[in-house]
Scaffold this active site. Structure first.
Site, PDB file in Angstrom:
ATOM      1  N   TYR A  14     127.002  33.362 113.934  1.00 18.66           N
ATOM      2  CA  TYR A  14     126.466  31.979 114.064  1.00 18.66           C
ATOM      3  C   TYR A  14     126.807  31.322 115.410  1.00 18.66           C
ATOM      4  CZ  TYR A  14     130.761  30.287 111.406  1.00 18.66           C
ATOM      5  OH  TYR A  14     131.997  30.004 110.926  1.00 18.66           O
ATOM      6  N   GLU A  15     126.076  30.290 115.716  1.00 20.08           N
ATOM      7  CA  GLU A  15     126.135  29.648 117.046  1.00 20.08           C
ATOM      8  C   GLU A  15     125.758  30.631 118.152  1.00 20.08           C
ATOM      9  OE1 GLU A  15     126.304  26.642 117.034  1.00 20.08           O
ATOM     10  OE2 GLU A  15     127.284  26.212 115.118  1.00 20.08           O
ATOM     11  N   GLY A  16     124.854  31.533 117.852  1.00 22.38           N
ATOM     12  CA  GLY A  16     124.426  32.518 118.855  1.00 22.38           C
ATOM     13  C   GLY A  16     125.211  33.795 118.704  1.00 22.38           C
TER      14      GLY A  16
END
Lengths: 254, 601
Positions: free
Chosen positions: B440-442
């Site tokens: 998550y968050e890239g």
């Protein structure tokens, strides 16, 4: 009503205690220190009395080295109004014994004239359980030790004490000395804004010399040892074998 | 149940001794509040709170999970009460500005607390986790009215925030989103669409939830240039600012996940929900990036916290578990076997965890200092330099610390042998919880493209040079020190090679853009190892200097861990360098069809 609370800097109760290799003492190098848990209960009780409007001022006091001011700041963060540090650094590197602490606290009591003094019943480092009692004797004030409930009614104090086999309730006239037991209350966590405000609350420093109290140790610590390591148990085949072993090997029944 | 003690001594080493935080704080405006005694008191209380309140809920929360009933989500038992204590304690507002109810302490201090939260209960930490980012986005881009309505509540933690980006068909490529925003004529918008993977999208911890949502206006251009940012509260604030009318945003279902079971990861349905534009129209992605950068460092810290927790428990087990004798003869002859910490391979695993966790802490705190400077430094040149370095290191913190975090928590399982696989011990939970941090968050792949493509190559290598110059200066200053030779020499070589590798990839990329993607993850990992090598060298310097006092054992252990890092982990740069140089051909030659020739008929 003014309340004086005594707090002590001790090894944190979470820390696994190590004895120095030469058995001279507990190893305190690089070890986390904290407020004695019974003292936390004392602070909490004082702060609650203030929140209920019973007390008007809570003063925290400690006896110890410069670093003990951390514990005073903790007390201030928890809600004490001001603090007194009796700095023993110049006089001794060692622990100050209970009687000397009681004598120092006696001077503070004379100066501050609190209506109520609350102390932990004992500190978890030396487990002496005597400072509160000594202070009561020195000041000639009534004492309610091992308190599990404290009620102020007018100029009377009702203290429920945890004693062997039950509870005992005593009525004391104020001013009085109370020492706290484990079940008196559950201390709160300090709030972040209060931790920051604690820095700005007044903290006065005094020395044993100024108070005219001799703190030099009268007891020599000879040896500290770790408790014997627990030995593995054995399985017994029958009740008879168990009874036989309890009788003849452990000799705990006859 | 796993135990945890906040690494307060190590934090003191990193913050006070290595990176000189006391002087750093003294320089910041308002930093006088963060004097060493206050910082110590805050960290000690944070340590106590996380250990006593959050830690006991970690395993139970994992087993219980969340429950969706009639549109309402119930967090696991105890989570709500813990959150109440957290808010009452004033912790959410630690680093926020006083004008919005914050304590005004430096951001870096909040990041330290964050490590403790992630180490004790990551799933719980993800409830307040995004409020900070949501507040930041509103503070930077929101109107005065929006700030007045939402900011103080978010800062104080009375309300929590979310980031609603991902949709069923798009996550990384947000240009594809389908959620629509239609003007209502009174200055508001009706938001309709479906968002997925929304952390803390619905829960019972706080009285209101503030969603920050990406959506498209009717006349929006195609792709990522046509995205706008909206604030959509669960309950619309009434005239007094209290939660009023229920808005048309509901939780459709909860995702069933591999880890962080205690956190409600929601499918959120927006059904003509009333929303308000944040920032200029079609500039939503840029506004959202304010949140993303903070959140990315936050995820790196999650990797760090989980490593530390896993390490502490693996260590306790390795000291306690008796099995086999040391190869060179019994260490504890009185016992039936030696504790497994005598065995070299167990030590390899423990040291891998220790070196990554302690090195990771240095990296986080080094970056945290930059965050403070970007936010507060008075000197424009200093601020600009900090911003560039922070941009460079953010993908490294995010991806490297979560990659090695996953490795280190896995080693934690391995130290316990079969017991590591048994739920009761809690070691497998760290692995499962750590797994999401790489996503998550890239994802790591996205971070790697950000690092190599956007940060390094797009600046013609200038951003990287800023950092390698700092390392070069450090190496030069210590070049003559025989005690540090074992660190400085390899570091200087790697530092030079870092630039050369970048040049090589840059040259290749001029002919074939695929070269960037092909090299990116190895480049990121390589960068992570060299960055940690720099910080470990600084740690070694500091420890060397402090030898001879009564804390010798601490500093010697630090030096020994630095040696382990240099001798046992840093050689991995050889493989990464070689893979960077291998180029794109071996990845790109095989056709999509030919991939399946072994089984497709």
């Amino acid at each position: 009503m003014k309340i004086l609370v005594a707090v002590k800097r001790v090894i944190d109760y979470n820390v696994k205690i190590r004895v120095k290799p030469d058995n001279s003492d507990v190893d305190l190098t690089n070890v986390k220190m904290a407020m004695n848990p019974f003292c936390e209960i004392a602070v909490e009780e004082a702060v609650r009395l203030k929140e209920r409007g019973v007390a008007s001022e809570v003063v925290a006091v400690t006896v110890g080295p410069k670093a003990a001011q951390e514990q005073l700041r903790t007390a201030l963060a928890l809600g004490a109004d001001r603090a007194i540090h009796i700095n023993t650094s110049a006089e001794t590197d060692e622990k100050v014994e209970s009687l000397a602490v009681a004598k120092l606290l006696q001077k503070v009591v004379e100066e501050e004239q609190p209506q109520l003094v609350i102390l932990g019943k004992q500190a978890i480092d030396t487990d002496n359980n005597q400072t509160g009692q000594m202070l009561a004797a020195l000041t000639g004030l009534p004492q309610g030790t091992f308190a599990s409930e404290v009620k102020v009614e007018g100029d009377k104090l009702q203290v429920t004490r945890e004693i062997d086999g039950g509870l005992q309730t005593v009525a004391l006239s104020l001013p009085a000395i109370v020492t706290t037991d484990l079940r008196l209350n559950e201390p709160r966590y300090a709030k972040l804004p209060d931790i920051m405000k604690a820095k700005k609350k007044p903290l006065a420093t005094q020395t044993p010399a100024e108070l005219g109290v001799e703190v030099a140790s009268k007891v020599t610590l000879l040896k500290v040892e770790s408790p014997a390591e627990r030995q593995g148990g054995i399985k017994v085949g029958s009740v008879d074998e168990l009874v036989e072993k309890l009788k003849n090997e452990a000799k705990v029944i006859s | 149940m796993p135990d945890y003690q906040a690494p307060l001594r190590d934090l003191r080493f990193v913050m006070d001794e290595m990176l000189d935080f006391p002087a750093h704080y003294a320089r910041l405006p308002g930093g006088e509040e963060a004097s060493p005694d206050v910082v110590n008191a805050i960290l000690a209380e944070g340590a106590r709170f996380t250990r006593e309140v959050l830690l006991p809920l970690n395993q139970s929360g994992d087993r219980e999970g969340c429950l969706l009933e009639g549109g309402e989500v119930k967090a696991p038992k105890g989570f709500k009460e813990a959150y109440r204590q957290y808010v009452e304690g004033g912790w959410p507002s630690l680093s926020a500005e006083p004008e919005f109810g914050g304590q005004g302490l430096p951001h870096s201090l909040g990041m330290v607390l964050s490590e403790m939260i992630c180490a004790t209960n990551l799933a719980w930490g993800m409830y307040p986790g995004l409020s900070h980012g949501a507040a930041d986005a509103l503070r930077h881009h929101g109107s005065d009215e929006q700030k007045a309505s939402y900011l103080t509540k978010l800062v104080e933690g009375v309300w929590t925030g979310t980031m609603c980006l991902t949709e069923p068909h798009c996550g990384t490529d947000l240009g594809l989103i389908k959620t629509r925003a239609v003007p209502t004529g009174d200055g508001a918008y009706e938001i309709s669409g479906t968002k997925i993977f929304i952390s803390a999208g619905e829960h019972d911890l706080a009285e209101n939830i503030v969603h920050l949502v990406l959506a498209k206006l009717p006349d929006a251009p195609e792709g990522s240039k046509g995205i706008s940012l909206f604030v959509v509260p669960k309950f619309l604030p009434d005239a007094d600012g209290n939660p009023g009318e229920r808005n048309g945003v509901t939780c459709g279902s909860l995702e069933h996940k591999m880890g962080i079971h205690g956190n409600a990861t929601c499918v959120m349905n927006f059904d003509a929900a009333r929303g308000f534009l944040v920032g200029p129209p079609n500039k939503g992605l840029a506004c959202m990036f304010t949140m993303m950068n903070v959140a990315r460092i936050g995820v790196g810290i999650q990797g760090l916290g989980l490593m530390e927790a896993s390490f502490q428990n693996a260590l306790a087990y390795a000291r306690d578990r008796l099995q086999m004798r040391a190869l060179s003869g019994a260490r504890e002859p009185a016992k039936p076997a030696d504790p497994i910490i005598v065995h070299p391979d167990v030590r390899r695993m423990l040291l891998t965890q220790k070196a990554f966790a302690e090195g990771g802490r240095m990296l986080v705190m080094y970056t945290a200092k930059l965050v403070d400077l970007v936010e507060h430094d008075q000197d424009a040149a200093e601020r600009e330099r900090a911003e560039a370095l922070l941009g460079l290191l953010t993908p490294v913190v995010k991806a490297f610390l979560t990659e090695v975090g996953f490795e280190a928590t896995n080693e934690g399982v391995q130290v316990l042998g079969g017991h590591g696989f048994i739920r009761e011990w809690g070691m497998e939970q760290f692995v499962r919880d750590a797994r999401i941090t790489r996503l998550y968050e890239g994802t790591t792949g996205v971070q790697a493209l950000d690092l190599l493509g956007r940060k390094v190559l797009m600046s013609q290598g200038e951003t990287l040079k800023l950092f390698t110059k700092e390392i070069h200066k450090f190496c030069q200053a210590k070049a003559g020190d025989p005690a540090l030779k074992e660190f400085i020499e390899p570091l200087a070589k790697l530092n030079a090679e870092w630039g050369e590798l970048t040049m090589e990839v840059g040259m290749k990329a001029m002919h074939d853009r695929e070269e960037v993607g092909a090299a990116s993850v190895d480049f990121l990992m390589y960068s992570g190892y060299v960055t940690l090598a720099y910080l470990w060298a600084r740690a070694a310097k500091q420890a060397q200097r402090s030898l001879g006092g009564d804390e010798d054992a601490f500093y010697k252990a630090k030096l020994d861990t630095a040696r382990f890092f240099y001798q046992r982990l840093l050689p991995r740069t050889r493989a990464h360098a070689q893979m960077i140089q291998a180029g794109a051909a071996s990845l790109m030659t095989i056709s999509a069809e030919d991939f399946g020739l072994g089984f497709e008929i």
